[in-house]
Design a protein around this motif. Structure first.
Motif, PDB file in Angstrom:
ATOM      1  N   GLY A 107       1.883   9.294  -5.755  1.00  0.00           N
ATOM      2  CA  GLY A 107       2.429  10.618  -5.459  1.00  0.00           C
ATOM      3  C   GLY A 107       3.430  11.073  -6.506  1.00  0.00           C
ATOM      4  N   LYS A 108       4.307  10.153  -6.945  1.00  0.00           N
ATOM      5  CA  LYS A 108       5.275  10.512  -7.974  1.00  0.00           C
ATOM      6  C   LYS A 108       4.575  10.846  -9.296  1.00  0.00           C
ATOM      7  CE  LYS A 108       9.221   7.901  -6.186  1.00  0.00           C
ATOM      8  NZ  LYS A 108      10.183   6.794  -6.447  1.00  0.00           N
ATOM      9  N   GLU A 109       3.538  10.071  -9.609  1.00  0.00           N
ATOM     10  CA  GLU A 109       2.793  10.361 -10.843  1.00  0.00           C
ATOM     11  C   GLU A 109       2.135  11.734 -10.771  1.00  0.00           C
ATOM     12  OE1 GLU A 109      -0.848   8.413 -13.507  1.00  0.00           O
ATOM     13  OE2 GLU A 109      -0.211   7.493 -11.627  1.00  0.00           O
ATOM     14  N   ALA A 110       1.526  12.026  -9.614  1.00  0.00           N
ATOM     15  CA  ALA A 110       0.897  13.340  -9.460  1.00  0.00           C
ATOM     16  C   ALA A 110       1.942  14.451  -9.518  1.00  0.00           C
ATOM     17  CB  ALA A 110       0.127  13.397  -8.137  1.00  0.00           C
ATOM     18  N   ALA A 111       3.116  14.217  -8.880  1.00  0.00           N
ATOM     19  CA  ALA A 111       4.173  15.238  -8.915  1.00  0.00           C
ATOM     20  C   ALA A 111       4.678  15.457 -10.336  1.00  0.00           C
ATOM     21  CB  ALA A 111       5.328  14.811  -8.004  1.00  0.00           C
ATOM     22  N   GLU A 124       0.831  -1.200   0.000  1.00  0.00           N
ATOM     23  CA  GLU A 124       0.000   0.000   0.000  1.00  0.00           C
ATOM     24  C   GLU A 124       0.873   1.261   0.000  1.00  0.00           C
ATOM     25  OE1 GLU A 124      -2.534  -0.290   3.346  1.00  0.00           O
ATOM     26  OE2 GLU A 124      -3.738  -1.958   2.536  1.00  0.00           O
ATOM     27  N   ALA A 125       1.967   1.226   0.778  1.00  0.00           N
ATOM     28  CA  ALA A 125       2.866   2.383   0.795  1.00  0.00           C
ATOM     29  C   ALA A 125       3.511   2.600  -0.567  1.00  0.00           C
ATOM     30  CB  ALA A 125       3.946   2.179   1.860  1.00  0.00           C
ATOM     31  N   ALA A 126       3.914   1.500  -1.240  1.00  0.00           N
ATOM     32  CA  ALA A 126       4.507   1.636  -2.573  1.00  0.00           C
ATOM     33  C   ALA A 126       3.494   2.202  -3.563  1.00  0.00           C
ATOM     34  CB  ALA A 126       5.023   0.278  -3.052  1.00  0.00           C
ATOM     35  N   ASP A 127       2.243   1.764  -3.456  1.00  0.00           N
ATOM     36  CA  ASP A 127       1.206   2.309  -4.343  1.00  0.00           C
ATOM     37  C   ASP A 127       1.009   3.797  -4.090  1.00  0.00           C
ATOM     38  OD1 ASP A 127       0.880  -0.203  -5.374  1.00  0.00           O
ATOM     39  OD2 ASP A 127      -0.873  -0.706  -4.157  1.00  0.00           O
TER      40      ASP A 127
END
Length: 328
Positions: A200-204, A192-195
């Motif tokens: 978050g990286k995709e949104a950033a 879940e943390a990796a997802d």
């Protein structure tokens, strides 16, 4: 004196008989009056009572609510996951005659042992019909009520007691399964943390790309506006220059030549090779001007004024020298 000797023993015997025929029931207890081992009377209310001396006996039982804990036991719910469960029950005696018949002279210790077995059977029977998630959940009240009802029905018939309440005090996995369960929970949390990190990286990245595109659009728009303003300023400047130069063509030719000299003679090692009578030298000649080149000024114009300007030195490396005067 002889009569007194007979009266005193009789009086003592009467007092002893009177005391042995009286018994008191405490509010915390209930009593059974037994005659030769058989129950002849049940006393459940506190007070002073009488019995036949030396023939009848009184047995007291605790009438208060008592507690009973079960040892930890393993149960297998419907999904075949083993669980360690223990419970706590509250009970009291409701039928003294049935209780006496079931426990005999042993009384409460035997009743607690038999009640414990009844609770264990009820726990295994009820929890074996539901999945482990229902047992491990926070809301186990329906399961505890069901266990209580099963144990109450059996205990009332076999022991003459009432099971008031049953609580599951512990519902855990066996020790050998805890490590595997914790490892699985840890892996799920890490996934879940990796997802979340990936989202978050995709949104950033999306925000960064949007910001870069917006910056590029703003820069392009600003550059375009700057070019338009610069073009308009150049056009206005050229118009001003054209209007000014139109009033004095000679001055226009002179300033254009000076600009040409400035661009051509930049640096300290510039070398120019051309004929001395080239029109490039019209404003560099100090003694001839336009006339030395064999040209006459246009009608209505004046000859350019010679502007003395030094010639730059020749460049290193054997380059040809610049000529500042026409050939003799």
């Amino acid at each position: 004196m002889r009569k007194l000797a007979y009266v005193l023993p009789a009086l003592v015997i009467l007092i002893a008989l009177g005391l042995s025929s009286i018994f008191i029931v405490d509010p915390r207890y209930k009593a059974l009056v037994l005659q030769f081992g058989a129950v002849v009377k049940t006393v459940e209310k506190p007070g002073l009572y009488f019995k036949l001396p030396f023939v009848q006996s009184v047995v007291y039982y605790d009438g208060r609510i008592r507690g009973l804990s079960t040892p930890p036991l393993e149960v297998t719910p419907s999904d075949d996951r083993r669980l360690v469960v223990d419970a706590f029950a509250r009970w009291k005696i409701t039928n003294l005659v049935a209780f006496r018949e079931a426990t005999g002279a042993v009384g409460i210790p035997l009743a607690e042992k038999r009640l414990q077995d009844t609770l264990i059977d009820a726990i295994r029977g009820v929890l074996g019909q539901v999945p482990s998630n229902a047992v491990l959940s926070d809301d186990r009240t329906p399961l505890m009520n069901q266990i209580r009802d099963v144990a109450r029905q059996k205990a009332a018939k076999s022991l003459g007691i009432d099971v008031i309440d049953v609580r599951l005090t512990r519902t855990d996995l066996p020790d050998q399964n805890l490590s595997a369960t914790y490892a699985r929970m840890k892996a799920e949390r890490e996934r879940e943390a990796a997802d979340e990190i990936a989202r978050g990286k995709e949104a950033a990245q999306t925000i960064r790309a949007t910001a870069d595109r917006t910056a590029l659009e703003l820069t392009s728009a600003a550059q375009k506006k700057a070019d338009v303003i610069r073009g308009q300023a150049d056009a206005k400047r050229n118009a001003v220059y054209a209007a000014a130069f139109g009033k004095d063509p000679e001055f226009f030719a002179f300033t254009r030549s000076l600009r040409t000299y400035e661009e051509a003679l930049k640096g300290s090692n510039t070398t120019i090779v051309m004929t001395p009578d080239n029109e490039f030298f019209d404003y560099l000649n100090t003694d001839r001007g336009q006339a030395s080149a064999g040209r006459t000024p246009a009608p209505g114009t004046k000859a350019p004024v010679p502007m003395p300007m030094p010639m730059p030195a020749t460049s290193s490396g054997g380059a040809a020298q610049q000529s500042a005067a026409p050939k003799p």
